[in-house]
Design a protein around this motif. Sequence first.
Motif, PDB file in Angstrom:
ATOM      1  N   SER A 244       1.120  -1.377   0.010  1.00 26.65           N
ATOM      2  CA  SER A 244      -0.176   0.071  -0.242  1.00 26.65           C
ATOM      3  C   SER A 244       0.915   1.108   0.054  1.00 26.65           C
ATOM      4  O   SER A 244       0.279   2.398  -0.554  1.00 26.65           O
ATOM      5  CB  SER A 244      -0.650  -0.102   1.302  1.00 26.65           C
ATOM      6  N   GLU A 245       1.946   1.080   0.614  1.00 22.56           N
ATOM      7  CA  GLU A 245       2.982   2.273   0.411  1.00 22.56           C
ATOM      8  C   GLU A 245       3.282   2.562  -1.053  1.00 22.56           C
ATOM      9  O   GLU A 245       3.332   3.876  -1.048  1.00 22.56           O
ATOM     10  CB  GLU A 245       4.098   2.022   1.337  1.00 22.56           C
ATOM     11  N   LYS A 246       3.536   1.511  -1.604  1.00 21.70           N
ATOM     12  CA  LYS A 246       4.117   1.988  -3.078  1.00 21.70           C
ATOM     13  C   LYS A 246       2.762   2.155  -3.997  1.00 21.70           C
ATOM     14  O   LYS A 246       3.180   2.501  -5.230  1.00 21.70           O
ATOM     15  CB  LYS A 246       4.756   0.697  -3.380  1.00 21.70           C
ATOM     16  N   GLU A 247       1.667   2.170  -3.478  1.00 19.24           N
ATOM     17  CA  GLU A 247       0.568   2.002  -4.323  1.00 19.24           C
ATOM     18  C   GLU A 247       0.409   3.683  -4.938  1.00 19.24           C
ATOM     19  O   GLU A 247       0.417   3.898  -5.932  1.00 19.24           O
ATOM     20  CB  GLU A 247      -0.479   1.720  -3.697  1.00 19.24           C
ATOM     21  N   ARG A 283       6.933   2.208  -7.554  1.00 19.76           N
ATOM     22  CA  ARG A 283       6.528   1.207  -8.744  1.00 19.76           C
ATOM     23  C   ARG A 283       6.325   1.687 -10.007  1.00 19.76           C
ATOM     24  O   ARG A 283       6.443   1.110 -11.178  1.00 19.76           O
ATOM     25  CB  ARG A 283       6.159   0.126  -8.327  1.00 19.76           C
ATOM     26  N   GLY A 284       5.809   2.975 -10.174  1.00 17.91           N
ATOM     27  CA  GLY A 284       5.272   3.607 -11.170  1.00 17.91           C
ATOM     28  C   GLY A 284       6.413   4.382 -11.980  1.00 17.91           C
ATOM     29  O   GLY A 284       7.530   3.782 -11.845  1.00 17.91           O
ATOM     30  N   THR A 285       6.249   5.271 -12.749  1.00 20.49           N
ATOM     31  CA  THR A 285       7.374   5.873 -13.528  1.00 20.49           C
ATOM     32  C   THR A 285       7.985   6.907 -12.594  1.00 20.49           C
ATOM     33  O   THR A 285       7.353   7.853 -12.002  1.00 20.49           O
ATOM     34  CB  THR A 285       6.602   6.836 -14.578  1.00 20.49           C
ATOM     35  N   VAL A 386      10.265  -6.196  -6.189  1.00 20.68           N
ATOM     36  CA  VAL A 386      11.685  -5.482  -6.127  1.00 20.68           C
ATOM     37  C   VAL A 386      11.681  -4.825  -7.540  1.00 20.68           C
ATOM     38  O   VAL A 386      12.050  -5.470  -8.572  1.00 20.68           O
ATOM     39  CB  VAL A 386      12.741  -6.105  -5.855  1.00 20.68           C
ATOM     40  N   PRO A 387      11.312  -3.657  -7.829  1.00 16.98           N
ATOM     41  CA  PRO A 387      11.380  -2.859  -9.229  1.00 16.98           C
ATOM     42  C   PRO A 387      12.592  -2.679  -9.655  1.00 16.98           C
ATOM     43  O   PRO A 387      13.424  -2.025  -8.876  1.00 16.98           O
ATOM     44  CB  PRO A 387      10.411  -1.867  -9.008  1.00 16.98           C
TER      45      PRO A 387
END
Lengths: 449, 541
Positions: A244-247, A283-285, A386-387
Amino acid sequence: MREFMQYITNAFYGATGWNDDNTYKDLNATAKGLIDFPLPRGLRLNLSSLATPHFATSYQLGTIGVVDGSISYLHSTIPLTNIAAQSDRIPLSALLRSYRRLHGLGSRDGQWCWEAEDTTPAGAAQPAASTTSPSATSAGSTLLYGRLYLPQSLLEALVVRRLTPELQVQLSAVSERSLRNGGTILGLMQYDRGKYGIEGLFSTDGGLLGFRGLYNFGGDTSPSSPGSPTGPASSENSGNGQSSEKERIYGRFSAGGEVYYGTLNKSGGMSLGGRFATLPAHRGTPLTATLTINPLMGNINATYAVLAKDYCALATRMEFNVYSYESEWAVGMELWSNRRPAGFLLGADPRNQEVVPEPEVPKIKERSFQAKLEWRLDDEGPGPSVPNAPENCEEYRGVLKARMDQNLRIGLLWEGRAKSLIFSLGTGIDLRKLDEPFRSLGLEIQYSS
Amino acid sequence: MAFNFNWSPLTADAGFYKRARDLLTTALNKSPKPPIIVDDIIVTEFNLGSVPPDLEILEIGDLAEDRFRGIFKMCYSGDAFLTLKTRVQANPLNTCLSAKPGFTSPQPLAAASSLTIPLQITLSEIKLSAFIILVFSKQKGLTIVFRNDPLESLKVSSTFDSIEFVRDYLQRTIESKLRDLMMDELPAIIHRLSLQLWCPDQIAKEDDDSKETSEPGVNPLATPPLDAVDVHGHLLDPAAISELSLDGGPEAQLLFSQKTLLRLSDMTNSQVTSSLDTSTTKDVLIRAWAGPDRFDATATPPTATPNLVRTSSYTASAHTYTFSDSGSQDNGSIPSRPSLVHLHSATAGLSLGSGRHTKSGRKKKTRVVDLRSKARAGTETEPASEQGDETSDAASTATNPMSEPIMPHETLDLPEDELMSSKIRFNRSDRRPSFRTQAPNAPLATQVPSADIRKTDQTEGQASRTSEKAKEPAAPETSKAEWKRSPTGPMSDTSSVILEQAWIMKMAGEIARRVYEEKHRNPGFWDERDDVPPPAYDEAH
């Protein structure tokens, strides 16, 4: 292309665990690197060597009508062991990549970004994965650097000394006959507490005193962030804090300012600035946006840089002056290619193809339309979280950089590796003067061992 | 005698201000600008005003229908004004860092961002006080040299008058820049303007001349005499001349009439020896009597003098050799024998060493400038020139500037103490002597004549040896050799320029002496001036 000595100096920062993100000076380094990349002029040849882990030399020979050159030496008290100095092994990203990702804050893991990706590809992006903490040994480490430009007899010197894990002192000096008083000295004291970093400087040129500071908040700096989401979590994935943090767009805000005052010429200057940059865990751009304001001169400068794909970075910059109504814009682009540069020259070399195994590119999942609308990522299990981690810089062999500004001046730069030479071929084009559009042309070749 | 100075006709000419504005704009943008000025400087308004300057005639050296030389003291406090437009960098940090090495730059992020501001500057209430040396001739236009720093004060009003720091800075910078403009650029501008007014045909030629003079060595045959004749007096067509080359051997000598050369060398030799028999030359052309159209490529002196510093560098060389040469030879007796004068001028550049064997060490005794006797001498020769046919062969074109040769003697006529005083004056009171700029050039310029001397010495030695046997045949050989070897083209051109410069030098010395005397008489005024430098020098960067 970063010079070899710059690369070594960065390696020194990496080895001593100095976080060079945390300075106001480099607030918009990403956009600057993507837009204001230097174009080579004339022919330039670099021969460099990291002879021992403590000692590096570099010789440069160039010609723009007249032949000039420079000799430089570097000494570091701590061994720079785990970096690749040979030009056929240097990660191209370390020399060529302009988009700069933020490092982890406060951990002092000592992992310099690009090196980290190469040496410990599995866990570099996660600060917790770093194994050794060199901060204990870094105190007292010193870097000495000297460079002599030959026909001009211009001497540059740099001393970097790490006094404590938080405190670093830099002293740089230039000596040349034509300068007033024969040269100038700049002293820089940097204090980095992770959450904030401050710098004080003094220059003998005009008796300039300066103070810069940067304060970080949001993202990984907030005390609650490491384990729990900073905001109200989405109802769908409240079960997993990590995901959720990376969301949401996960990044760090930085705000800072600088003040200068020349004690001798009674002039001064100041500016304020802010930056938002996504953290590697996002994790996004990845994107970086900065805004700087110079209230004295009425100058507003906004930049936006985005790493659209791993092989493509874009940046724009807008400048506006509220007093003179002058405005400027510039765009820059960086396009990486995994094709062999100058392949038509070198001929097909199948062996070369086999030596470098194709790395398995991490599959980046496309977000669903619904997720995009809701400004969130798709739901997903805590699987491969892990992105971008196993990014192998050797996948790419060349990069094309381009920029254009409001005067329709275009800069093109093609950099890459041919055999064990790293080359940089650039030209400046002025579209306003179509009768002689090429303003400059240059080729720079670097070899190191 | 009365002089009529017209101030308003200058302003009545509609195109005058536009031309002057263009000239000023190019002059202001020529030198590299300080980093604070980020755009071209454009002169938008320029007006000379209605109040003429006060002129005080100190000395008139030469006066004729088409020539004038004089020294004036000019005081001006009129209503002329000048408006400039440019753009300046308002961020002091930006200008401060722009010229510094990047390695030690503090690398400010945005504190050095640029802010350019359009700036309008009006210069008014200009107060000038200057000694002016003015040389005018119809062929060469108007030449003005400021003997001292002419600018006394001016008022700079700009967009930033409310900010004291900026205003003071502008005042300082502009004053120093204007001083440079007055001393270096303005004479060149006036020269060009005068050329446009009086002899527009010179302007195109000027460009050619400047191209030619930029070449290291000038071929004397590149600009052959107008009516070149061969040995037998037949006219040579230009094609034949162009075939000749410098090292063409005997062919080159055919260009110049044997007869003239003979006569010339004869007279030179009569100067060398103390022979009383000095023949006169018939075919003399007085320059004052010939209009500008009479003189073409060869006869007109090189008018390419846009940069006064460069041309005045000749002066030093002229000064040196006319001193030892003509002074020892003629011993001040020239004015009584005007016919010799032009001969001497023609050969001054050629046979420099001619006087050295016999009387090089002697000092001249006459120290009185007698302009009237010269004027009289000039009128005496006029009938002679009228009698002579006007076809100018090589010799007559070479001896055209009839009046010029008189001038170097005036240089010599300065007593020693005057020379001394002028030196003192340069060192102590005058901060911007016009000689200062030419000093480094002087050794370079003197190289040419000295080389000439060496060469002519050799030929002279041969000539003197042969002249013991037979004086007559030896003479043409000498002069032929000299013609062949002389590296500069038609001698009359250079020599006239040199002599004119020498005259200016002399006048400069004279002024220096006057100022020095005045300083002795009234030391307080000058001391004050000395001790407190103009504000522009106060904080030189």
